[in-house]
Write an enzyme that holds these catalytic residues in place. Structure first.
Site, PDB file in Angstrom:
ATOM      1  N   ASP A 326     103.602  54.593 -74.205  1.00  0.00           N
ATOM      2  CA  ASP A 326     103.488  55.742 -74.967  1.00  0.00           C
ATOM      3  C   ASP A 326     104.402  56.651 -74.524  1.00  0.00           C
ATOM      4  O   ASP A 326     105.097  56.450 -73.343  1.00  0.00           O
ATOM      5  CB  ASP A 326     102.193  56.447 -75.135  1.00  0.00           C
ATOM      6  CG  ASP A 326     101.718  56.931 -73.962  1.00  0.00           C
ATOM      7  OD1 ASP A 326     102.442  56.729 -72.932  1.00  0.00           O
ATOM      8  OD2 ASP A 326     100.547  57.503 -74.007  1.00  0.00           O
ATOM      9  N   ASP A 328     104.552  60.812 -73.554  1.00  0.00           N
ATOM     10  CA  ASP A 328     103.593  62.001 -73.376  1.00  0.00           C
ATOM     11  C   ASP A 328     104.517  63.267 -73.031  1.00  0.00           C
ATOM     12  O   ASP A 328     105.487  63.364 -72.375  1.00  0.00           O
ATOM     13  CB  ASP A 328     102.714  61.973 -72.152  1.00  0.00           C
ATOM     14  CG  ASP A 328     102.200  60.465 -71.918  1.00  0.00           C
ATOM     15  OD1 ASP A 328     101.086  60.201 -72.565  1.00  0.00           O
ATOM     16  OD2 ASP A 328     102.616  59.621 -71.095  1.00  0.00           O
ATOM     17  N   ASP A 432     101.666  61.044 -77.371  1.00  0.00           N
ATOM     18  CA  ASP A 432     100.683  62.182 -76.905  1.00  0.00           C
ATOM     19  C   ASP A 432     101.298  63.482 -76.818  1.00  0.00           C
ATOM     20  O   ASP A 432     102.154  63.670 -76.024  1.00  0.00           O
ATOM     21  CB  ASP A 432      99.929  61.639 -75.608  1.00  0.00           C
ATOM     22  CG  ASP A 432      98.795  60.777 -75.856  1.00  0.00           C
ATOM     23  OD1 ASP A 432      98.338  60.569 -77.041  1.00  0.00           O
ATOM     24  OD2 ASP A 432      98.117  60.391 -75.035  1.00  0.00           O
TER      25      ASP A 432
HETATM   26  P1  UTP Z   1      99.251  57.212 -69.845  1.00  0.00           P
HETATM   27  O1  UTP Z   1      97.836  56.382 -70.130  1.00  0.00           O
HETATM   28  O2  UTP Z   1     100.358  57.594 -70.706  1.00  0.00           O
HETATM   29  O3  UTP Z   1      99.835  56.491 -68.446  1.00  0.00           O
HETATM   30  O4  UTP Z   1      98.706  58.722 -69.066  1.00  0.00           O
HETATM   31  P2  UTP Z   1     101.302  56.589 -68.260  1.00  0.00           P
HETATM   32  O5  UTP Z   1     101.442  56.681 -66.691  1.00  0.00           O
HETATM   33  O6  UTP Z   1     102.029  57.233 -68.784  1.00  0.00           O
HETATM   34  O7  UTP Z   1     101.612  54.979 -68.163  1.00  0.00           O
HETATM   35  P3  UTP Z   1     102.239  54.246 -69.617  1.00  0.00           P
HETATM   36  O8  UTP Z   1     103.758  53.927 -69.203  1.00  0.00           O
HETATM   37  O9  UTP Z   1     102.251  55.118 -70.835  1.00  0.00           O
HETATM   38  O10 UTP Z   1     101.310  53.097 -70.068  1.00  0.00           O
HETATM   39  C1  UTP Z   1      99.386  59.621 -68.521  1.00  0.00           C
HETATM   40  C2  UTP Z   1      98.885  60.673 -67.692  1.00  0.00           C
HETATM   41  O11 UTP Z   1      98.072  61.491 -68.576  1.00  0.00           O
HETATM   42  C3  UTP Z   1      96.718  61.495 -67.822  1.00  0.00           C
HETATM   43  C4  UTP Z   1      96.797  60.158 -66.820  1.00  0.00           C
HETATM   44  O12 UTP Z   1      95.873  60.379 -66.107  1.00  0.00           O
HETATM   45  C5  UTP Z   1      98.028  60.056 -66.692  1.00  0.00           C
HETATM   46  O13 UTP Z   1      98.342  60.716 -65.341  1.00  0.00           O
HETATM   47  N1  UTP Z   1      95.929  61.700 -68.948  1.00  0.00           N
HETATM   48  C6  UTP Z   1      95.855  60.585 -69.767  1.00  0.00           C
HETATM   49  C7  UTP Z   1      94.924  62.753 -69.008  1.00  0.00           C
HETATM   50  O14 UTP Z   1      95.076  63.503 -67.906  1.00  0.00           O
HETATM   51  N2  UTP Z   1      94.183  62.787 -69.690  1.00  0.00           N
HETATM   52  C8  UTP Z   1      93.978  61.862 -70.755  1.00  0.00           C
HETATM   53  O15 UTP Z   1      92.983  61.935 -71.603  1.00  0.00           O
HETATM   54  C9  UTP Z   1      94.724  61.036 -70.767  1.00  0.00           C
HETATM   55 MN    MN Z   2     102.238  57.507 -70.885  1.00  0.00          MN
END
Ligand code: UTP
Ligand code: MN
Length: 508
Positions: A326, A328, A432
């Protein structure tokens, strides 16, 4: 396995001395064969043992005196490093000339070491740093994106994933910690010796690693990979909006693939409907290029409704990943409070442009005064947050129907374009969006950069080692009973007594 009979015989090694014979057990001598030759070494060993000296067959951490003939200190160190792979060398080791042993034998007891017995080494501690030291919390280590042991970490992570599917969190974290230690190593693991002194390697992980090193594969990993349950759980939890609990229930009902959810007429919420509809796109990695294109769209949307907002790419892309599941974003504004009400406006703008296929917003519910610092380490944080699916045009922007949702409630959710299917001109991308007040921005940045294990370890470190509680909102010091403020990630690491680790080395 050595047959029992032979084992019995070989276990009585000639260095296994009778305590009556060994008169000076506290002095453990190792004779270096280099230059001396095997036969002279054997002769000296026999002679010394006959006089009650403890001569060790191989160098070990318990060795106290290393004796050699016609070698420089440097040469002996290099030889030992080679034969122990740099593992066992300690700074307190005595490197001695053979004269110490011959004089000791003549005296009938180990002599006090004099300067002339010692081999000279150069003042720098050692040419090679002594072994790789790996700290035990992932947040104390540097973990690059690319490492040397994917053949082991991929295997351990399958077992971690499978443990998650079985809702065994403890086991899952144990496998993830083991994998993470191997990711931090500066070299490839070739043998079990390479695992000596490494933290966090549980007995189960070690067994798996050993099997892979010896046989090339692990039977447990392979059977997991092939198992119907693992494959079905992977496919079903791969649907956006589907967690382990629902997937497990469906698996028990005989469902295996995402389309089974449709064929058997399962009741799906809006997220899951979108998840099934865009399943293929959402399981196709998002490239860095696509992430950048989405960034431009988000910037345009935010700037259209509020000037001066700061938009930062978080998650895996901030850590340097080339692909992600995704994209973020963290959004803030220098002026505290200016960010309030931003999310609905941004979403409205995006919807009007036909750029949203799905969105669900949760309102900011964090109130320091009310909530306090305590929260379980894996809890979702409570920023105003939007889980969405973007329609990313490959060419020019397309148009979509606008959403008819209300932003008055704490949660909004909507799905658009239900008749549209991804075609050659666009794809669906999970995005996100998180909005943080500026006072919490450093904590939110640290919390949303990941990796997930790095975050978990930061919180474990804070709690277990520092008596502090860390979240994506704040850092609370329980001893001082006060919040520790920070304007940057560097300050948070400093509060925690940790060396600063840049995002590119948080790939734990
Ligand atoms: P992600 O699940 O998007 O992982 O969460 P990522 O490291 O970007 O990996 P990919 O490439 O998308 O698979 C990103 C960060 O956001 C935090 C997670 O702990 C992670 O560090 N996070 C995610 C939160 O703090 N709260 C949430 O509800 C979801
Ligand atoms: Mn991510």
């Amino acid at each position: 396995m050595v047959p029992l009979k032979r084992r019995k015989v070989t276990s009585v090694q000639d260095d296994n001395q009778d305590s009556k014979v060994c008169k000076f057990p506290e002095v453990a001598i190792f004779i270096v064969e280099r230059k001396m030759g095997a036969s002279r070494k054997a002769f000296l060993s026999r002679l010394a043992r006959s006089k009650g000296f403890r001569i060790e067959e191989s160098y070990s951490p318990s060795t106290t005196h290393v004796v050699s003939e016609s070698n420089t200190g440097e040469e002996v160190l290099a030889w030992l490093n080679n034969h122990t792979e740099g593992k066992a060398l300690t700074g307190s080791i005595n490197l001695l000339d053979i004269s110490w042993l011959t004089e000791s034998m003549a005296e009938g007891k180990p002599l006090a070491i004099q300067d002339r017995h010692r081999l000279k080494t150069s003042p720098k501690p050692s040419a090679d740093p002594p072994a790789t030291t790996v700290k035990s919390y992932a947040c104390q280590r540097r973990t690059p994106l690319k490492h040397h042991n994917t053949f082991l970490t991929d295997a351990l992570e399958i077992l971690a994933e499978n443990a998650e599917f079985n809702e065994n969190e403890g086991r899952s974290v144990a496998f993830r910690r083991s994998a993470s230690v191997l990711k931090a190593l500066p070299h490839v693991v070739r043998g079990m010796d390479d695992l000596k002194n490494l933290p966090c390697l549980g007995e189960h992980s070690v067994r798996v690693i050993k099997e892979i090193l010896e046989d090339g594969t692990s039977s447990e990993v392979e059977s997991t990979r092939q198992s119907e349950q693992y494959q079905a759980m992977k496919a079903l939890t791969g649907v956006f909006g589907v967690g382990v609990k629902s997937a497990d229930r469906w698996f028990r009902e005989g469902l295996r693939r995402p389309l089974d959810l449709i064929h058997t007429g399962q009741k799906l919420n809006l997220a899951q409907q979108a998840g099934v509809q865009y399943y293929n796109d959402l399981n196709r990695p998002v490239t860095k290029r696509e992430a950048v294109a989405i960034s431009h769209i988000v910037e345009k949307a935010v700037n259209a409704v509020l000037s001066g907002a700061i938009i930062t790419l978080m998650g895996g892309f901030r850590r340097g990943k080339e692909v992600g599941h995704d994209v973020d974003f963290l959004i803030t504004h220098l002026e505290e409070g200016a960010e309030e009400g931003l999310m609905p406006k941004v979403l409205n703008w995006l919807e009007e442009q036909g750029l949203l296929l799905y969105q669900k917003t949760t309102r900011n519910s964090y109130l320091e005064s009310k909530d306090g610092p305590a929260r379980p380490p894996h809890n979702l944080d409570r920023f105003e947050r939007c889980f969405s699916i973007f329609k990313l045009e490959k060419g020019k922007e397309g148009s979509g129907t606008s959403l008819n949702t209300s932003y008055d409630s704490g949660t909004t959710e909507g799905i658009t374009g239900t008749t549209e299917q991804p075609g050659p001109s666009w794809r669906a991308v999970r995005v996100d969006l998180v909005v943080s007040p500026f006072s919490q921005f450093a904590f939110a940045t640290l919390g949303w950069t990941g990796s997930k294990l790095f975050e978990r370890e930061l919180r474990r470190w804070a709690g277990q080692e520092k008596g502090m509680s860390l979240s994506s909102h704040a850092l609370y010091d329980s001893k001082q009973q006060r919040y520790l403020r920070a304007n940057s990630e560097e300050e948070i690491f400093a509060h925690l007594g940790l060396e600063y680790i840049p995002p590119s080395e948080r790939n734990a």
